[in-house]
Each structure stands twice: as structure tokens, then as C-alpha cells.
Design a protein around this motif. Structure first.
Motif, PDB file in Angstrom:
ATOM      1  N   SER A 112       0.834  -1.203   0.000  1.00  0.00           N
ATOM      2  CA  SER A 112       0.000   0.000   0.000  1.00  0.00           C
ATOM      3  C   SER A 112       0.867   1.250   0.000  1.00  0.00           C
ATOM      4  CB  SER A 112      -0.928  -0.003   1.228  1.00  0.00           C
ATOM      5  OG  SER A 112      -1.841  -1.081   1.180  1.00  0.00           O
ATOM      6  N   THR A 113       1.974   1.204   0.739  1.00  0.00           N
ATOM      7  CA  THR A 113       2.903   2.332   0.729  1.00  0.00           C
ATOM      8  C   THR A 113       3.480   2.548  -0.658  1.00  0.00           C
ATOM      9  OG1 THR A 113       3.495   1.754   3.012  1.00  0.00           O
ATOM     10  CG2 THR A 113       4.937   3.306   1.866  1.00  0.00           C
ATOM     11  N   VAL A 114       3.753   1.444  -1.327  1.00  0.00           N
ATOM     12  CA  VAL A 114       4.278   1.472  -2.689  1.00  0.00           C
ATOM     13  C   VAL A 114       3.310   2.206  -3.617  1.00  0.00           C
ATOM     14  CG1 VAL A 114       4.395  -0.095  -4.672  1.00  0.00           C
ATOM     15  CG2 VAL A 114       5.818  -0.522  -2.682  1.00  0.00           C
ATOM     16  N   CYS A 115       2.035   1.869  -3.526  1.00  0.00           N
ATOM     17  CA  CYS A 115       1.026   2.472  -4.395  1.00  0.00           C
ATOM     18  C   CYS A 115       0.908   3.966  -4.151  1.00  0.00           C
ATOM     19  CB  CYS A 115      -0.321   1.807  -4.158  1.00  0.00           C
ATOM     20  SG  CYS A 115      -0.308   0.054  -4.457  1.00  0.00           S
ATOM     21  N   ILE A 116       0.987   4.353  -2.887  1.00  0.00           N
ATOM     22  CA  ILE A 116       0.895   5.772  -2.546  1.00  0.00           C
ATOM     23  C   ILE A 116       2.108   6.519  -3.099  1.00  0.00           C
ATOM     24  CG2 ILE A 116       0.902   7.406  -0.635  1.00  0.00           C
ATOM     25  CD1 ILE A 116      -0.612   5.253   1.000  1.00  0.00           C
ATOM     26  N   ARG A 117       3.272   5.927  -2.993  1.00  0.00           N
ATOM     27  CA  ARG A 117       4.489   6.592  -3.480  1.00  0.00           C
ATOM     28  C   ARG A 117       4.400   6.853  -4.972  1.00  0.00           C
ATOM     29  NH1 ARG A 117      10.750   4.312  -3.349  1.00  0.00           N
ATOM     30  NH2 ARG A 117      11.764   6.327  -3.669  1.00  0.00           N
ATOM     31  N   ARG A 118       3.885   5.882  -5.713  1.00  0.00           N
ATOM     32  CA  ARG A 118       3.741   6.051  -7.149  1.00  0.00           C
ATOM     33  C   ARG A 118       2.727   7.129  -7.502  1.00  0.00           C
ATOM     34  NH1 ARG A 118       0.353   3.429  -9.415  1.00  0.00           N
ATOM     35  NH2 ARG A 118      -0.805   5.188  -8.561  1.00  0.00           N
ATOM     36  N   ALA A 119       1.599   7.107  -6.778  1.00  0.00           N
ATOM     37  CA  ALA A 119       0.559   8.095  -7.047  1.00  0.00           C
ATOM     38  C   ALA A 119       1.053   9.509  -6.756  1.00  0.00           C
ATOM     39  CB  ALA A 119      -0.687   7.780  -6.212  1.00  0.00           C
ATOM     40  N   LEU A 120       1.788   9.679  -5.661  1.00  0.00           N
ATOM     41  CA  LEU A 120       2.327  11.003  -5.342  1.00  0.00           C
ATOM     42  C   LEU A 120       3.408  11.424  -6.336  1.00  0.00           C
ATOM     43  CD1 LEU A 120       2.492  10.719  -1.443  1.00  0.00           C
ATOM     44  CD2 LEU A 120       1.015  12.260  -2.766  1.00  0.00           C
ATOM     45  N   ALA A 121       4.189  10.470  -6.822  1.00  0.00           N
ATOM     46  CA  ALA A 121       5.206  10.794  -7.820  1.00  0.00           C
ATOM     47  C   ALA A 121       4.567  11.291  -9.112  1.00  0.00           C
ATOM     48  CB  ALA A 121       6.078   9.576  -8.101  1.00  0.00           C
ATOM     49  N   ASP A 122       3.389  10.786  -9.439  1.00  0.00           N
ATOM     50  CA  ASP A 122       2.693  11.238 -10.643  1.00  0.00           C
ATOM     51  C   ASP A 122       2.428  12.737 -10.609  1.00  0.00           C
ATOM     52  OD1 ASP A 122       2.624   8.682 -11.676  1.00  0.00           O
ATOM     53  OD2 ASP A 122       0.550   8.271 -11.064  1.00  0.00           O
TER      54      ASP A 122
END
Length: 325
Positions: A112-122
Motif C-alpha cells: 500500500s505504501t508502494v502504491c501511494i508513493r507512485r501516485a504522489l510521484a505522478d
């Protein structure tokens, strides 16, 4: 393409056979896009350009991904790929700081942390000056995505399209305690952001924190989910999806469902068996596509024309798109 410490499966690391599986998935994702999305864009009167690819890596995957792409992709495709190493992005720590506070207090799974990191990087690395497709690696183009392109061509400034999550809910979900605009039913693994849509870092962080503070012991949605969401990842399973549905609802014009629109669930299917009408399928099936991407691209003249960015996403141990879904 989010290629960080782990890949499509929850516990996939970059060792041995799993490294080959990661490479195969990466090649398949680009191959299917080159086979179906690219030719459709080249002949479409609104676009007439080739997709570009944004690939997120970290220090653990940068070398292997770069080497793999250089070996597998012809220069004409490699020239449309941009690799971003989030471990050397000095803004990454700032973007993730609120999320790290959540992780300390709740049983937030690394995926879940991984998914958040990607979304914020977008919010930092994908420009609002062009159209963007946000995809997970388990979202596969099976035909030319004509509905997507035709409807994208008719969008007004700062509007969006998305596939719908008809697996977790039987109707477009809404957050019961949220009274602002949102994009109901949004599936975060297939979203098209039109020209001018700008989801800001602050907005997405605020929505993530808001959802994290909702009590998972009570149903947080207007509808009842089809399975117990509260039992996974400290009650924060798919937090990136639900937060993005709220943030995107505020970013489009006009706000909410009058500015973000649902794609046909028959053509853009989520966890359903593909039919003759399916243009994109989001599932766990294995689809064949030549590992040598040259077989997908050499038949058509390619002139690099920026104007459309495609970002596929999947998890990595410490940050990116949700492999749980």
C-alpha cells in the motif's frame, strides 16, 4: 511503469526467476501498448502521435531495468521512454512524509505504501500539458482502444476518463462521510487524465490522510463492499485509489462526475472474462505478446511526436501501484 523493489506479486523480489518474471511483465506491458495503443493513436485525427512511457525505478531496479530495456527495445521505442529513479528524487521524502506517519500508527502493508508513493510521484513527474494514461501492469490492451481515444478527443479542458471498480462494489462507490466532489467508482489502475488536469501533491496528501482517519470498524462507503476491506492493510487497502477518486474529483472542470466520466465496463473490464468487445482488461491473466518488441513496432513508420504519456504502475517493496488489487 513503476519498477521498484518488488513487482506484480505482493512478495515478488528481484531475484532469480522473479527477476525474469518482472522483466517479462515490463516487456509485455510496453509490447501490448505498442501493438494496440500506438497504431490507433497514429491514425486518430485528434492525436496522430506516438505514446511516451514514464518508468519509475529505485536504486535496486535502475540498472536491471535500464539494461533490459536497452536489450529488448529498438531505439525508436527506447527514445520514447523516460526513467525516473525515485530514490534520487529529493522531493520524494517530502511527498511521503505524511504517509510515513500513517504507517507508524497503522498496519499499513508495504504494498500500500508502494502504491501511494507512485501516485504522489505522478503529481510531480507527469505533466498536465499532455494527456496521461495511468495503468497498472495487470491492465492490458487487448484491442485498439477506440472508445478511449474517441471519448478523450471530445473531452473539454481538464476532464478525465476512468474504468470502474465493479468487483469491490456492485455499483459506483462513494465515500459516506465525504461531501465534496469525487469521481465515483474510480479504478485507479486505468485512468486517463486529459489536458489541463492537475492533481496536486497537497490535494492528494490531504485525501490520503482524510481516508486514513476514517474508522475502518464502520462501513466507510455508501454501498457495502463485496468483501471485507477493513481486514486488509490495517483497513487501508486501496487507499491510493479512494484518495485519488476524491482528489481527481476536485481537479477536473466542472468538479466531480460532470468532469470525470466512466468508460464502458464492457470494453474496459475489471476482473471479468474478456469478450470480443473488450479493449482493455484489468485482471491477473497472462496475455501473450512477443518479448522481442521489434515484432510489434517495425512495420510502421515512427516519428516521435510528444503529446501523450502512458504510465503503467505496479508495486515495489517500499513504494508504488497496488499489487494487492
Amino acid at each position: 511503469l513503476a519498477v521498484l523493489t518488488s513487482g506484480i506479486d505482493a512478495n515478488l523480489t528481484l531475484e532469480g526467476q522473479n527477476r525474469r518474471k518482472l522483466s517479462k511483465s515490463l516487456c509485455k506491458a510496453i509490447c501490448l501498448a505498442e501493438r494496440h495503443l500506438r497504431p490507433a493513436m497514429l491514425v486518430h485525427p485528434r492525436f496522430r502521435s506516438e505514446p511516451e512511457y514514464v518508468i519509475y525505478t529505485d536504486n535496486s531496479t535502475l540498472q536491471s531495468v535500464t539494461t533490459f530495456l536497452l536489450k529488448r527495445l529498438p531505439e525508436r521505442v527506447w527514445g520514447r521512454c523516460r526513467i525516473v529513479n525515485l530514490d534520487v528524487d529529493w522531493k520524494d521524502h517530502r511527498r511521503m512524509q505524511p504517509v510515513n506517519e500513517i504507517a507508524k500508527r497503522k498496519d499499513l502493508l508495504p504494498q500500500s505504501t508502494v502504491c501511494i508513493r507512485r501516485a504522489l510521484a505522478d503529481t510531480e513527474h507527469l505533466s498536465p500539458l499532455k494527456g496521461r494514461i495511468l495503468m497498472g501492469l495487470d491492465a492490458n490492451f487487448l484491442k485498439k482502444p477506440m472508445e478511449l481515444l474517441n471519448r478523450a478527443a471530445r473531452l473539454s479542458f481538464a476532464q478525465a476518463l476512468y474504468a470502474i471498480d465493479y468487483d469491490t462494489f456492485t455499483s459506483p462507490y462513494r465515500l459516506a462521510a465525504w461531501f465534496g466532489p469525487m469521481c465515483p467508482g474510480l479504478l485507479a489502475d486505468f485512468v486517463y487524465l486529459g489536458l489541463g488536469v492537475r492533481v496536486t501533491e497537497r490535494s492528494l496528501q490531504d485525501k490520503i490522510l482524510w481516508y486514513a482517519h476514517q474508522d475502518p470498524r464502520f462501513n466507510r462507503f455508501v454501498q457495502w463492499p463485496t468483501w471485507p476491506l477493513h481486514a486488509v492493510s490495517g483497513g487501508l487497502h486501496a487507499i491510493d485509489q479512494f484518495a485519488f477518486a476524491l482528489a481527481l474529483g476536485e481537479a477536473v472542470m466542472p468538479k466531480g462526475e460532470h468532469g470525470c466520466f466512466i468508460l464502458s465496463s464492457q470494453r474496459y473490464a475489471h476482473l471479468k472474462d474478456p469478450t470480443n468487445y473488450t479493449e482493455m482488461s484489468h485482471d491477473k491473466k497472462e496475455y501473450n505478446c512477443a518479448l522481442d518488441i521489434r515484432s510489434c513496432t517495425n512495420r510502421t513508420r515512427t516519428s516521435r511526436a510528444p503529446g501523450f504519456a502512458t504510465r503503467f504502475g505496479y508495486g515495489f517493496a517500499n513504494s508504488l501501484r497496488n499489487p494487492e488489487r
